[in-house]
Scaffold this active site. Structure first.
Site, PDB file in Angstrom:
ATOM      1  N   LYS A 191       0.891  -1.173   0.000  1.00  0.00           N
ATOM      2  CA  LYS A 191       0.000   0.000   0.000  1.00  0.00           C
ATOM      3  C   LYS A 191       0.923   1.216   0.000  1.00  0.00           C
ATOM      4  CE  LYS A 191      -1.856   3.073   1.840  1.00  0.00           C
ATOM      5  NZ  LYS A 191      -1.647   4.481   1.410  1.00  0.00           N
ATOM      6  N   GLU A 266       9.340   1.884  11.157  1.00  0.00           N
ATOM      7  CA  GLU A 266      10.386   2.865  10.827  1.00  0.00           C
ATOM      8  C   GLU A 266       9.710   4.227  10.863  1.00  0.00           C
ATOM      9  OE1 GLU A 266      13.517   2.256  10.415  1.00  0.00           O
ATOM     10  OE2 GLU A 266      13.517   0.085  10.223  1.00  0.00           O
ATOM     11  N   CYS A 300      13.872  11.261   6.704  1.00  0.00           N
ATOM     12  CA  CYS A 300      13.668  10.846   8.098  1.00  0.00           C
ATOM     13  C   CYS A 300      14.916  11.089   8.940  1.00  0.00           C
ATOM     14  CB  CYS A 300      13.247   9.390   8.162  1.00  0.00           C
ATOM     15  SG  CYS A 300      14.414   8.274   7.365  1.00  0.00           S
ATOM     16  N   GLU A 398       8.958  17.019  14.783  1.00  0.00           N
ATOM     17  CA  GLU A 398       9.471  16.788  13.432  1.00  0.00           C
ATOM     18  C   GLU A 398       8.759  17.721  12.451  1.00  0.00           C
ATOM     19  OE1 GLU A 398       8.449  13.119  11.307  1.00  0.00           O
ATOM     20  OE2 GLU A 398      10.558  12.921  10.721  1.00  0.00           O
TER      21      GLU A 398
HETATM   22  P1  NAD Z   1       2.262   8.835   7.122  1.00  0.00           P
HETATM   23  O1  NAD Z   1       2.378   8.135   8.419  1.00  0.00           O
HETATM   24  O2  NAD Z   1       1.293   9.946   7.007  1.00  0.00           O
HETATM   25  O3  NAD Z   1       1.873   7.811   5.952  1.00  0.00           O
HETATM   26  C1  NAD Z   1       2.671   6.691   5.656  1.00  0.00           C
HETATM   27  C2  NAD Z   1       1.804   5.613   5.024  1.00  0.00           C
HETATM   28  O4  NAD Z   1       0.866   5.151   6.001  1.00  0.00           O
HETATM   29  C3  NAD Z   1       0.974   6.077   3.829  1.00  0.00           C
HETATM   30  O5  NAD Z   1       0.962   5.065   2.857  1.00  0.00           O
HETATM   31  C4  NAD Z   1      -0.405   6.273   4.438  1.00  0.00           C
HETATM   32  O6  NAD Z   1      -1.452   6.142   3.499  1.00  0.00           O
HETATM   33  C5  NAD Z   1      -0.435   5.131   5.435  1.00  0.00           C
HETATM   34  N1  NAD Z   1      -1.406   5.274   6.541  1.00  0.00           N
HETATM   35  C6  NAD Z   1      -1.865   6.416   7.105  1.00  0.00           C
HETATM   36  N2  NAD Z   1      -2.758   6.130   8.073  1.00  0.00           N
HETATM   37  C7  NAD Z   1      -2.863   4.781   8.129  1.00  0.00           C
HETATM   38  C8  NAD Z   1      -3.624   3.874   8.925  1.00  0.00           C
HETATM   39  N3  NAD Z   1      -4.471   4.299   9.859  1.00  0.00           N
HETATM   40  N4  NAD Z   1      -3.477   2.547   8.713  1.00  0.00           N
HETATM   41  C9  NAD Z   1      -2.607   2.093   7.770  1.00  0.00           C
HETATM   42  N5  NAD Z   1      -1.890   2.899   6.971  1.00  0.00           N
HETATM   43  C10 NAD Z   1      -1.991   4.232   7.154  1.00  0.00           C
HETATM   44  O7  NAD Z   1       3.728   9.305   6.763  1.00  0.00           O
HETATM   45  P2  NAD Z   1       4.167  10.223   5.545  1.00  0.00           P
HETATM   46  O8  NAD Z   1       3.739  11.611   5.822  1.00  0.00           O
HETATM   47  O9  NAD Z   1       3.780   9.549   4.272  1.00  0.00           O
HETATM   48  O10 NAD Z   1       5.764  10.118   5.633  1.00  0.00           O
HETATM   49  C11 NAD Z   1       6.582  10.980   6.359  1.00  0.00           C
HETATM   50  C12 NAD Z   1       6.991  10.347   7.683  1.00  0.00           C
HETATM   51  O11 NAD Z   1       7.694   9.124   7.438  1.00  0.00           O
HETATM   52  C13 NAD Z   1       7.941  11.208   8.484  1.00  0.00           C
HETATM   53  O12 NAD Z   1       7.567  11.167   9.843  1.00  0.00           O
HETATM   54  C14 NAD Z   1       9.291  10.523   8.303  1.00  0.00           C
HETATM   55  O13 NAD Z   1      10.228  10.757   9.323  1.00  0.00           O
HETATM   56  C15 NAD Z   1       8.870   9.092   8.243  1.00  0.00           C
HETATM   57  N6  NAD Z   1       9.894   8.273   7.602  1.00  0.00           N
HETATM   58  C16 NAD Z   1      10.628   7.423   8.376  1.00  0.00           C
HETATM   59  C17 NAD Z   1      11.645   6.648   7.791  1.00  0.00           C
HETATM   60  C18 NAD Z   1      12.465   5.699   8.617  1.00  0.00           C
HETATM   61  O14 NAD Z   1      13.148   4.873   8.037  1.00  0.00           O
HETATM   62  N7  NAD Z   1      12.441   5.788   9.935  1.00  0.00           N
HETATM   63  C19 NAD Z   1      11.900   6.765   6.417  1.00  0.00           C
HETATM   64  C20 NAD Z   1      11.134   7.648   5.666  1.00  0.00           C
HETATM   65  C21 NAD Z   1      10.123   8.399   6.265  1.00  0.00           C
END
Ligand code: NAD
Length: 508
Positions: A191, A266, A300, A398
């Site tokens: 997804k 992550e 991240c 963040e």
């Molecule tokens: P997000 O949490 O908003 O979304 C990530 C994914 O989760 C998307 O595909 C979204 O549709 C899905 N999602 C959202 N709500 C959900 C739910 N209730 N159930 C299941 N899936 C759901 O994150 P984002 O804004 O897309 O990404 C940015 C974030 O990701 C930042 O906080 C960044 O630090 C983090 N990030 C972490 C790493 C790491 O390796 N630690 C790497 C890249 C990004």
């Protein structure tokens, strides 16, 4: 290799920028209810294409296909060399199409093309690395017991795994999960993030071209609360690997508890970069600037909190101001662009609100200039938040944009305390020419990954991930294949007529 010369305009005519469908059981399909959503170009604010909006019924279909492929299909019983040939074939197709993938990624995310080229080029290596890893390292152990038993372990795939990915480095992060999941013999439902579906769709095309058996790899596009949540709730999904925001991670862990799923998290970060007065200041400056302003600050592991020793602070800040003024802001498709627009309106508003908050919290805000051709995109110029202290919200939360919070310190003890006084613990960077201090501070900072006198350089073999609110579990290296995508099974074999208690047996 094909050469693509796309601009944001003419990519619309290309197949991979046509309207996007789900990929289920080896076929591209509309969502069950026929709904779609718009995919917006963050530079022009125009619609690139429409995307099938998958929901629970589509997740049901995708999981059923993946389950069928796992239980009855050839994937699980295939000879290892044959499965790895498929994995390597995916890498070869990525290489063949890499130019186009980089273009699609820049178009969809606003990341500068020179950066997406480097990032997507690593995706093929994710597959080759895990093909090698599984072939050479995924073996069990044997435990001989006093000549009576030989107990041994085998590492077996879990079944259907759900992969949920964010928009900030989509192709890289998707392949980073898909490669170990498939190489270890699982089947997959991905997804991807709703804000960046172009290269996820391209990945489906790549895998289709590589000829994987139907149902082994599936994609359901859609929103987190519908498609994502249904994937997490599905009883036939054995595990969920998630990369995204910390708050989303908490929700997913709670929802996964109902079906007792294994999860890998992550999550977000607010990583410190510490510059001591004995550091190679010019190199530290290069790293500090690159670490927050490349990838539009949407990284991240970005060094979003920079701690400067009092003795070098003024000169360092002066140099930062000059760098910020010189960063090339512009069209992500332009090869000279260093900073592009943020992913979309909502995220832009969030980042802008933090800059306003910084002013209210008493920071001096210094920003680069936006060129005139950047008015329609979601641009935040490179931004320094000066005179900050670690208690401010802009130092604790963040922001995930090109925004560096700068904080002064005097002693080693003080900076360690400040670096650790935060809920996150993803990465950290220490700059000093005192080797002992470098090790000391790196070991004292609460984070999953520390770099001493270096920027974030990747090594696929290391445990990648964070502590505290930045994650649970590790990806990368053998951690992904042993600790997440497989389950150890132990088999106890008696090699003697060892004693068995005769419970309830009549004595003759
Ligand atoms: P997000 O949490 O908003 O979304 C990530 C994914 O989760 C998307 O595909 C979204 O549709 C899905 N999602 C959202 N709500 C959900 C739910 N209730 N159930 C299941 N899936 C759901 O994150 P984002 O804004 O897309 O990404 C940015 C974030 O990701 C930042 O906080 C960044 O630090 C983090 N990030 C972490 C790493 C790491 O390796 N630690 C790497 C890249 C990004």
């Amino acid at each position: 290799m094909k050469q693509y010369q796309y601009t944001a305009q003419d990519i619309k005519g290309h197949q991979t920028a046509d309207d996007i469908k789900l990929y289920i059981n080896g076929e591209f399909a509309e969502a069950n209810d026929g709904e779609t959503f718009e995919n917006i170009n963050p530079f022009t604010n125009e619609v690139i294409n429409r995307v099938a909006s998958g929901k629970e019924a589509d997740i049901q279909n995708a999981v059923a296909a993946a389950r069928e492929a796992f239980v009855s299909g050839p994937w699980g019983s295939m000879k290892l060399a044959e499965r790895m040939a498929y994995i390597n074939r995916i890498a070869d197709v990525i290489d063949e199409e890499i130019e186009e993938i980089a273009v699609l990624e820049a178009l969809d995310t606003g990341l500068p093309i020179c950066q997406t080229k480097k990032m997507t080029a690593r995706a093929a290596e994710n597959f080759r690395f895990y093909a090698r890893m599984v072939q050479t390292k995924l073996h069990g152990e044997a435990y001989p017991v006093d000549g009576e038993f030989l107990n041994y372990t085998v590492y077996q795939p879990l079944g259907v795994v759900g992969l949920i990915t964010p928009w900030n480095a989509p192709f890289m992060l998707e392949t980073w999960k898909v490669a170990p999941a498939l190489a270890t013999g699982n089947t997959v439902v991905l997804k991807p993030a709703e804000l960046s579906p172009l290269t996820a769709n391209k990945l489906a095309r790549v895998i289709h071209k590589a000829g994987l058996p139907k149902g082994v790899f599936n994609i359901v596009h859609g929103f987190g609360e519908t498609a994502g949540a249904s994937l997490v709730a599905h009883p036939d999904v054995e595990a969920v690997s998630f990369t995204g925001e910390t708050t989303t991670g908490s929700i997913i862990i709670k929802n996964a508890a109902d079906t007792l799923k294994k999860t890998s998290m992550e999550l977000g970060g607010k990583s410190p970069l510490i510059v001591f007065d004995d550091a190679d200041v010019e190199r530290a400056l290069d790293a500090a600037v690159w670490g927050i302003f490349s990838f539009n600050g949407e990284r991240c592991t970005a060094n979003s909190r920079v701690f400067l020793h009092k003795a070098i602070k003024d000169d360092f800040i002066q140099a930062l101001k000059e760098r910020v003024n010189n960063i090339v802001i512009g069209d992500p498709m332009d090869a000279s662009t260093q900073l592009g627009p943020l992913i979309g309106r909502e995220h832009y508003e969030k980042v802008a609100s933090y800059i306003k908050l910084a002013q209210e919290e008493g920071c001096e805000v210094v920003q680069g200039e936006l060129p005139v051709n950047c008015q329609s995109g979601y641009f935040i110029p490179p931004t320094l938040l000066l005179n900050a202290n670690n208690n401010m919200r802009i130092a604790q939360e963040e922001i995930f944009g090109p925004v560096m919070t700068v904080i002064e310190f005097e002693t080693e003890e003080e900076v360690i305390e400040l670096a650790n006084d935060i809920k996150y613990g993803l990465a950290g960077y220490v700059w000093t020419n005192d080797i002992k201090k470098g090790h000391r501070v790196a070991q004292a900072v609460d984070a999953g990954m520390l770099w001493v006198n270096a920027q974030n350089v990747r090594d696929l073999r290391i445990p990648f991930g964070g502590t505290k609110a930045s994650g649970i579990g590790r990806e990368g290296g053998h951690y992904a294949i042993f600790e997440f995508y497989t389950e150890p099974k132990v088999i106890h074999v008696s090699i003697s007529d060892h004693h068995i208690p005769q419970f309830g047996k009549k004595q003759s």
